[in-house]
Design a protein around this motif. Structure first.
Motif, mmCIF file in Angstrom:
data_model
loop_
_atom_site.group_PDB
_atom_site.id
_atom_site.type_symbol
_atom_site.label_atom_id
_atom_site.label_comp_id
_atom_site.label_asym_id
_atom_site.label_seq_id
_atom_site.Cartn_x
_atom_site.Cartn_y
_atom_site.Cartn_z
ATOM 1 N N UNK A 1 -2.739 8.762 6.259
ATOM 2 C CA UNK A 1 -2.926 10.073 5.886
ATOM 3 C C UNK A 1 -3.862 10.103 6.654
ATOM 4 N N UNK B 1 1.138 5.829 4.421
ATOM 5 C CA UNK B 1 -0.420 5.399 4.712
ATOM 6 C C UNK B 1 -0.763 5.220 5.954
ATOM 7 N N UNK C 1 0.790 -1.402 0.080
ATOM 8 C CA UNK C 1 -0.468 0.120 -0.342
ATOM 9 C C UNK C 1 0.476 1.313 -0.068
ATOM 10 N N UNK C 2 1.235 1.914 -1.054
ATOM 11 C CA UNK C 2 1.124 2.977 -1.336
ATOM 12 C C UNK C 2 1.256 3.806 -2.258
ATOM 13 N N UNK C 3 -0.340 4.353 -2.325
ATOM 14 C CA UNK C 3 -0.702 4.999 -3.195
ATOM 15 C C UNK C 3 -0.990 5.778 -2.534
ATOM 16 N N UNK C 4 -0.865 7.319 -2.915
ATOM 17 C CA UNK C 4 -0.954 8.159 -2.450
ATOM 18 C C UNK C 4 -2.403 8.358 -1.693
ATOM 19 N N UNK C 5 -2.569 8.831 -0.169
ATOM 20 C CA UNK C 5 -3.851 9.186 -0.226
ATOM 21 C C UNK C 5 -4.371 7.586 0.583
ATOM 22 N N UNK C 6 -3.529 6.610 0.440
ATOM 23 C CA UNK C 6 -4.265 5.124 0.203
ATOM 24 C C UNK C 6 -3.488 4.702 1.525
ATOM 25 N N UNK C 7 -5.053 4.402 2.971
ATOM 26 C CA UNK C 7 -4.519 4.206 4.404
ATOM 27 C C UNK C 7 -5.613 3.579 4.918
ATOM 28 N N UNK D 1 -8.372 11.974 -0.194
ATOM 29 C CA UNK D 1 -8.301 13.029 0.154
ATOM 30 C C UNK D 1 -9.094 14.819 -0.082
ATOM 31 N N UNK E 1 5.961 12.585 -7.249
ATOM 32 C CA UNK E 1 6.019 11.461 -6.865
ATOM 33 C C UNK E 1 5.871 11.098 -7.923
ATOM 34 N N UNK F 1 2.603 16.136 -6.938
ATOM 35 C CA UNK F 1 1.819 14.336 -6.661
ATOM 36 C C UNK F 1 3.050 13.939 -8.595
ATOM 37 N N UNK G 1 1.468 14.755 -1.187
ATOM 38 C CA UNK G 1 0.927 15.931 -1.841
ATOM 39 C C UNK G 1 0.059 16.212 -0.532
ATOM 40 N N UNK H 1 8.041 9.711 0.835
ATOM 41 C CA UNK H 1 6.671 9.614 0.009
ATOM 42 C C UNK H 1 5.550 9.273 1.066
ATOM 43 N N UNK H 2 3.823 8.987 0.625
ATOM 44 C CA UNK H 2 3.252 8.387 1.686
ATOM 45 C C UNK H 2 3.451 6.765 1.776
#
Lengths: 444, 295
Positions: free
Chosen positions: B158, B156, A86-92, A319, A337, A334, B116, B153-154
């Protein structure tokens, strides 16, 4: 009519030591595995297929169908690989799931392994979450000690085991074939398809790569049946999913709901936009899904409805950005990134993200040239559909959707820095005592 | 990388980048016999996990870092030897992934998320403050060898933005002040506890060993979930919402509905402030800072 929220995977995250085997067993844990082992593997697969669950990692490919597309057994090994990168920006969503409730994933992986004839499954976890790695290693050890994994699981004769593997930092490894290369000890770069992993995956053997949440949901599907799963969600996007709200909402957090819930409902649950501010734009499923505005709050968050609205459901990584935020700054970051994470294998992505970054950086600093906006669109057109994997396509999404909804802000980048139009301090979630402004680019 | 360029290039290396490009003599010196013996024994355990032994390469590189603090020349050679690879093949992998360090890492990697969402929620301001406070830039280490500062970087987390990772443990809802305290405590040798993680942050070498697959017995430390992770579950309980079937049992009876907002429009301000909700949740400290006080 189901309830607004339907906690399944999250149902006991608030219990002390929620991650332990004993806690999981008190919450129906491993009942589904016991049931599955009384069925034939093909019956288990049919149940999952019948649930119509679509992959929770972003692409939405039906999980049961993916399993059924694997080459038929030939006596050699077959593999399940759980994508926990899990590394997609915003994904948590997967990280908190594995931290609080790792056994649901272990049970799901055991059931999935049984269904596809796999004796050794892998969980590929990104390396940057050491505590989650500890929890997964412990969960697998507990399950093995209790006889849920190992040889002759629960007297069924089946051998099911799991290796938990830590990556080492590379977004690209979330792409399934890059993940397989990485798991084989190589640079995580995507493979040419076909052959698909179902035919030649890990060690060139039939392999299914599935997201954490997809596999964890399999336990519930077996526990309650496909019809139970289908009683939630929409006809073509069945079941539940974890929706992650972050950013400028009053109360960010995780919300497990039937697919098809709207952003308006979720925002209400999160207490609305932070006090004194208005919604400006949001992503439905991470940075790789085109941004949307207030006009899209009533779009049902299911695969097809979000696609019809011009974006993608993705990973339900919502997000939220308010009116203090520069779209140009957000898109520029982004873009940095994607450029940083481009694996370099194919030219459109390697070069395209590099040039997108150059142009976005100068727009952010108010130094854009007159034709930069059109140039961005032109570059995106040349990347989209021409890259080796989805990373290149994804890199274009924030740019094209940003320009579509907020073109005037990109045009302002010809003369005014984003920081002047939208001072960074106004967006921060804390009071900024230091008056010195940040460029966000102090270091090389 | 090499010093064979023009005089100009060489002088650049001699000034700004000399420290960065400096290869410690230790990097190529042979391992002490007992260290090597232990490395080989550990490597055997790692290799045995996989049907194909090359799969052991990523964990073995973590293992090298657990001894040397970065990927040394000698570590690289050992991996090549153990896995029947060339040094070039190992090097190609080691240089691809951001967690593998090419020069000695500090005891603590402090990574500020500047992707971001976190950047905009305050991550950029936190990074700048730390950079100024520590006197180092991105991917640089303080002279005392304690802290390597990184833009990451992100990661997880957020819903806990802005996030700072310290040796890959979560420090949630950070501010410039809390992050400055964090690095001061680390440099002072105090134990520092992540928001969601083990009781204390381990050293870079210690966590590298965990990442090689050797659990350190700390899995049961720390919380299961932070307050943001539990928000939806909490609201569902308050409202009596549940999934069909018996999955909604949770940990107790639903409590009286007390949905926070009369909030119906996303345009109108919420009654609670940004941290108001958090403080109402059980078992979590109020306020935006992590728990970086010494134990």
């Amino acid at each position: 009519m189901t309830d607004t929220l339907t906690p399944v995977l999250t149902r006991f995250w608030d219990v002390p030591e929620s991650w332990k085997l004993a806690t999981y067993e008190r919450h129906d844990g491993y009942r589904a595995l016991r049931k599955a082992l009384t069925m034939k593997p093909e019956e288990v697969l049919a149940e999952v297929k019948d649930s119509s669950i679509r992959g929770r990692g972003g692409a939405g490919f039906p999980t049961g169908l993916k399993w059924s597309f694997m080459s038929p057994p030939d006596g050699g090994p077959r593999y399940l690989v759980v994508n926990a990168d899990e590394s997609e920006p915003g994904t948590c969503k997967d990280i908190p799931l594995m931290m609080a409730n790792p056994h649901e994933l272990v049970e799901g992986a055991a059931i999935a392994s049984y269904a596809i004839g796999c004796e050794k499954a892998f969980i590929y976890l990104r390396g940057e979450v050491v505590h989650v790695y500890r929890r997964l290693l412990s969960a697998v050890a507990e399950a093995r000690a209790a006889g849920y994994l190992g040889r002759d699981v629960l007297g069924s004769g089946a051998t099911l085991d799991i290796v938990v593997h830590a990556g080492a930092g590379a977004y690209e490894c979330g792409e399934e074939t890059a993940l397989l290369d990485s798991l084989e000890g190589r640079r995580g770069q995507p493979r040419s398809k076909p052959p698909f992993p179902g035919a030649q995956g890990l060690y060139a053997r039939p392999t299914s790569v599935n997201n954490v949440e997809s596999i964890a949901s399999v336990a519930g599907i077996l526990r309650h049946g496909a019809d139970w799963f289908k009683s939630m969600g929409t006809e073509k996007s069945t079941g539940f999913g974890i929706f992650s709200l972050s950013g400028h909402v009053a109360h960010p957090g995780q919300f497990e709901a039937p697919l098809g819930i709207t952003m308006r409902e979720l925002l209400d649950l999160a207490g609305g936009i932070r006090q004194g501010h208005r919604l400006k734009f949001w992503t439905p499923g991470g940075s790789s899904t085109p941004i949307l505005t207030e006009d899209y709050l009533d779009v049902p968050l299911d695969f097809d409805s979000v696609a019809a609205a011009g974006s993608m459901l993705g990973t339900r990584a919502l997000q939220v950005f308010d009116e203090t935020v520069s779209v140009v700054r957000a898109v520029a970051r982004w873009t940095e990134f994607y450029q940083h994470e481009s694996c370099g294998k194919c030219t459109p992505c390697r070069e395209g993200t590099y040039w997108l970054r150059q142009v976005m950086t100068r727009l952010e600093h108010g130094k854009g040239s007159q034709d930069d906006v059109d140039k961005l669109l032109d570059m995106c057109e040349n990347i989209l559909g021409r890259a080796f994997c989805a990373l290149g396509d994804a890199a274009t999404m924030p740019v094209t959707s940003g320009i579509k909804h907020f073109r005037e802000e990109f045009e302002a980048g010809m003369h005014t820095p984003a920081d002047v139009l939208f001072p960074l301090a106004n967006s921060a979630l804390f009071e900024v005592s230091d008056t010195k402004e940040s460029s966000g680019m102090v270091t090389t | 990388m090499s010093g064979h360029g023009s005089g100009e290039t060489w002088s650049l290396h001699m000034t700004q980048e000399a420290a960065y490009l400096h290869v410690d003599a230790e990097s190529k010196a042979p391992y002490a016999a007992d260290v090597l013996e232990r490395l080989r024994a550990d490597a055997e355990v790692v290799i045995a996990r996989y049907p194909g032994k090359r799969s052991a390469l990523l964990p073995l590189l973590h293992l090298v870092q657990s001894v040397d603090g970065y990927v040394t020349g000698r570590g690289l050679k050992l991996c090549a030897e153990l896995l029947d690879l060339t040094a070039a093949e190992v090097s190609a992998v080691a240089t691809y992934y951001t967690q593998y360090k090419r020069h000695p890492n500090g005891d603590y990697t402090v990574g500020v998320c500047t992707n971001t969402l976190c950047a905009i929620m305050g991550g950029d301001l936190i990074f700048d403050r730390l950079s100024e406070h520590l006197g180092v830039g991105n991917d640089e280490t303080t002279p005392d060898g304690k802290i390597t500062l990184e833009r990451i970087e992100c990661n997880a987390g957020c819903d806990y933005a802005p996030v700072v990772m310290t040796n890959w443990e979560f420090f949630d809802n950070q501010t410039p002040e809390s992050a400055t305290r964090l690095v001061d405590d680390l440099r002072a040798g105090k134990d520092v506890a992540p928001t969601r993680g083990a009781h204390r942050v381990c050293t870079f070498k210690e966590i590298s060993r965990v990442l090689a697959g050797f659990n350190d017995g700390r899995a049961d430390e720390g919380v299961g979930a932070g307050p943001a992770s539990l928000l939806g579950l909490q609201i569902a309980k308050e409202q009596g919402w549940r999934a069909p079937g018996d999955d909604a049992g949770g940990s107790g009876a639903p409590v009286q509905p007390q949905v926070h907002p009369e909030q119906t429009s996303i345009d109108s301000p919420s009654k609670a402030g940004p941290t108001g909700m958090r403080s109402t949740q059980p078992g979590t400290p109020p306020g935006p800072t992590g728990k970086e006080e010494p134990k």
